[in-house]
Design a protein around this motif. Structure first.
Motif, mmCIF file in Angstrom:
data_model
loop_
_atom_site.group_PDB
_atom_site.id
_atom_site.type_symbol
_atom_site.label_atom_id
_atom_site.label_comp_id
_atom_site.label_asym_id
_atom_site.label_seq_id
_atom_site.Cartn_x
_atom_site.Cartn_y
_atom_site.Cartn_z
ATOM 1 N N GLY A 53 11.601 8.033 33.354
ATOM 2 C CA GLY A 53 11.036 7.550 32.102
ATOM 3 C C GLY A 53 10.051 8.525 31.519
ATOM 4 O O GLY A 53 10.127 9.732 31.758
ATOM 5 N N SER A 54 9.084 7.980 30.764
ATOM 6 C CA SER A 54 8.060 8.790 30.095
ATOM 7 C C SER A 54 6.697 8.150 30.299
ATOM 8 O O SER A 54 6.570 6.925 30.295
ATOM 9 C CB SER A 54 8.342 8.898 28.594
ATOM 10 O OG SER A 54 9.527 9.624 28.364
ATOM 11 N N ALA A 55 5.686 9.023 30.446
ATOM 12 C CA ALA A 55 4.302 8.576 30.598
ATOM 13 C C ALA A 55 3.408 9.613 29.923
ATOM 14 O O ALA A 55 3.015 10.599 30.543
ATOM 15 C CB ALA A 55 3.946 8.420 32.068
ATOM 16 N N SER A 56 3.136 9.407 28.647
ATOM 17 C CA SER A 56 2.342 10.374 27.891
ATOM 18 C C SER A 56 1.602 9.645 26.770
ATOM 19 O O SER A 56 2.216 8.898 26.014
ATOM 20 C CB SER A 56 3.254 11.456 27.300
ATOM 21 O OG SER A 56 2.492 12.397 26.585
ATOM 22 N N ILE A 57 0.292 9.847 26.714
ATOM 23 C CA ILE A 57 -0.545 9.261 25.660
ATOM 24 C C ILE A 57 -1.592 10.287 25.250
ATOM 25 O O ILE A 57 -1.831 11.272 25.959
ATOM 26 C CB ILE A 57 -1.263 7.973 26.137
ATOM 27 C CG1 ILE A 57 -2.127 8.263 27.377
ATOM 28 C CG2 ILE A 57 -0.282 6.851 26.381
ATOM 29 C CD1 ILE A 57 -3.048 7.136 27.795
ATOM 30 N N ASP A 58 -2.243 10.055 24.106
ATOM 31 C CA ASP A 58 -3.416 10.844 23.736
ATOM 32 C C ASP A 58 -4.513 10.551 24.739
ATOM 33 O O ASP A 58 -4.619 9.429 25.243
ATOM 34 C CB ASP A 58 -3.894 10.471 22.325
ATOM 35 C CG ASP A 58 -2.925 10.935 21.248
ATOM 36 O OD1 ASP A 58 -2.147 11.877 21.500
ATOM 37 O OD2 ASP A 58 -2.935 10.327 20.159
ATOM 38 N N ARG A 59 -5.320 11.535 25.039
ATOM 39 C CA ARG A 59 -6.449 11.401 25.959
ATOM 40 C C ARG A 59 -5.986 11.007 27.362
ATOM 41 O O ARG A 59 -6.671 10.307 28.084
ATOM 42 C CB ARG A 59 -7.474 10.416 25.414
ATOM 43 C CG ARG A 59 -7.985 10.833 24.029
ATOM 44 C CD ARG A 59 -9.027 9.930 23.518
ATOM 45 N NE ARG A 59 -10.244 10.174 24.317
ATOM 46 C CZ ARG A 59 -11.441 9.807 23.956
ATOM 47 N NH1 ARG A 59 -11.627 9.186 22.822
ATOM 48 N NH2 ARG A 59 -12.474 10.042 24.724
ATOM 49 N N PHE A 60 -4.811 11.480 27.765
ATOM 50 C CA PHE A 60 -4.199 11.169 29.056
ATOM 51 C C PHE A 60 -5.098 11.615 30.216
ATOM 52 O O PHE A 60 -5.618 12.728 30.216
ATOM 53 C CB PHE A 60 -2.852 11.894 29.163
ATOM 54 C CG PHE A 60 -2.155 11.734 30.479
ATOM 55 C CD1 PHE A 60 -1.280 10.686 30.681
ATOM 56 C CD2 PHE A 60 -2.367 12.626 31.514
ATOM 57 C CE1 PHE A 60 -0.629 10.532 31.896
ATOM 58 C CE2 PHE A 60 -1.725 12.483 32.725
ATOM 59 C CZ PHE A 60 -0.850 11.433 32.922
ATOM 60 N N GLN A 61 -5.263 10.729 31.211
ATOM 61 C CA GLN A 61 -5.933 11.103 32.455
ATOM 62 C C GLN A 61 -4.950 11.015 33.622
ATOM 63 O O GLN A 61 -4.801 11.962 34.365
ATOM 64 C CB GLN A 61 -7.152 10.235 32.742
ATOM 65 C CG GLN A 61 -7.880 10.662 34.016
ATOM 66 C CD GLN A 61 -9.122 9.837 34.289
ATOM 67 O OE1 GLN A 61 -9.409 8.861 33.603
ATOM 68 N NE2 GLN A 61 -9.852 10.220 35.297
ATOM 69 N N PHE A 62 -4.276 9.869 33.778
ATOM 70 C CA PHE A 62 -3.270 9.737 34.826
ATOM 71 C C PHE A 62 -2.429 8.493 34.563
ATOM 72 O O PHE A 62 -2.746 7.677 33.708
ATOM 73 C CB PHE A 62 -3.890 9.675 36.232
ATOM 74 C CG PHE A 62 -4.722 8.458 36.526
ATOM 75 C CD1 PHE A 62 -4.140 7.270 36.991
ATOM 76 C CD2 PHE A 62 -6.100 8.482 36.362
ATOM 77 C CE1 PHE A 62 -4.906 6.157 37.276
ATOM 78 C CE2 PHE A 62 -6.875 7.376 36.651
ATOM 79 C CZ PHE A 62 -6.276 6.208 37.112
ATOM 80 N N TYR A 63 -1.329 8.407 35.327
ATOM 81 C CA TYR A 63 -0.538 7.172 35.332
ATOM 82 C C TYR A 63 -0.269 6.778 36.765
ATOM 83 O O TYR A 63 -0.414 7.575 37.697
ATOM 84 C CB TYR A 63 0.760 7.299 34.532
ATOM 85 C CG TYR A 63 1.825 8.180 35.137
ATOM 86 C CD1 TYR A 63 2.712 7.698 36.100
ATOM 87 C CD2 TYR A 63 1.980 9.502 34.730
ATOM 88 C CE1 TYR A 63 3.696 8.496 36.636
ATOM 89 C CE2 TYR A 63 2.962 10.312 35.257
ATOM 90 C CZ TYR A 63 3.818 9.808 36.214
ATOM 91 O OH TYR A 63 4.793 10.606 36.753
#
Length: 167
Positions: A53-63
């Motif tokens: 899948g995908s895991a990306s956002i603005d101001r990303f720190q971790f998932y």
């Protein structure tokens, strides 16, 4: 004296504890690049399961990817460590599904921003873990046994005889 010391230290400890761990947001945002594309809801899995899948956002720190048995929804466990790099259309994690019980599970993907806020979540529901169940296989169709060809020769005045030919 003891009470005044506790009154000073306790709020500081609470603040430190809150700052060190991610805090759930009041409501998760709908995030375009946060999804689990595999496994899908209703999939039957066993062993090591690739989570795509995908895991990306603005101001990303971790998932983080977790799982919980459907019959015990508050019993969350991580599939592995947190991941500190965003992923677009790739492998998010590998889940050792043997770590939990057989049965239905949910898989949430949670993203945390640089303010330690859980801001986005995508959940795949009702993934069937079947590590201890027998593996279903297709039953092959019966293969008919060919009959050996026979030939009958008739000669006038002699008894009839069947001759079997082998190939």
């Amino acid at each position: 004296m003891y009470r005044s010391l506790v009154a000073l230290i306790l709020p500081a400890l609470v603040l430190l504890g809150l700052a060190a761990s991610p805090q759930p947001a009041a409501a998760y945002q709908q995030c375009a690049n946060v999804l689990i594309s595999a496994p899908r809801s209703g999939a039957v899995v066993r062993g090591d399961v690739e989570i795509l899948g995908s895991a990306s956002i603005d101001r990303f720190q971790f998932y983080k990817v977790e799982f919980s048995p459907l019959n015990n929804p508050d019993n969350w466990a991580a599939t592995s460590q947190v991941v500190r790099r965003p992923i677009l259309n790739g492998r998010l994690d590998v889940w050792n599904s043997r770590a939990g019980p057989d049965g239905l599970s949910n898989l949430p993907l949670t993203l945390v921003d640089d303010r330690a806020q859980e801001v986005c979540r995508a959940v795949v529901t009702q993934v069937q873990v079947a590590n201890r169940a027998p593996v279903a296989t297709d039953t092959p169709a019966a293969t008919p046994t060919p009959e050996e060809p026979t030939a009958t020769a008739t000669v006038p005045g002699l008894p009839t005889r069947a001759v079997t030919a082998s190939v």
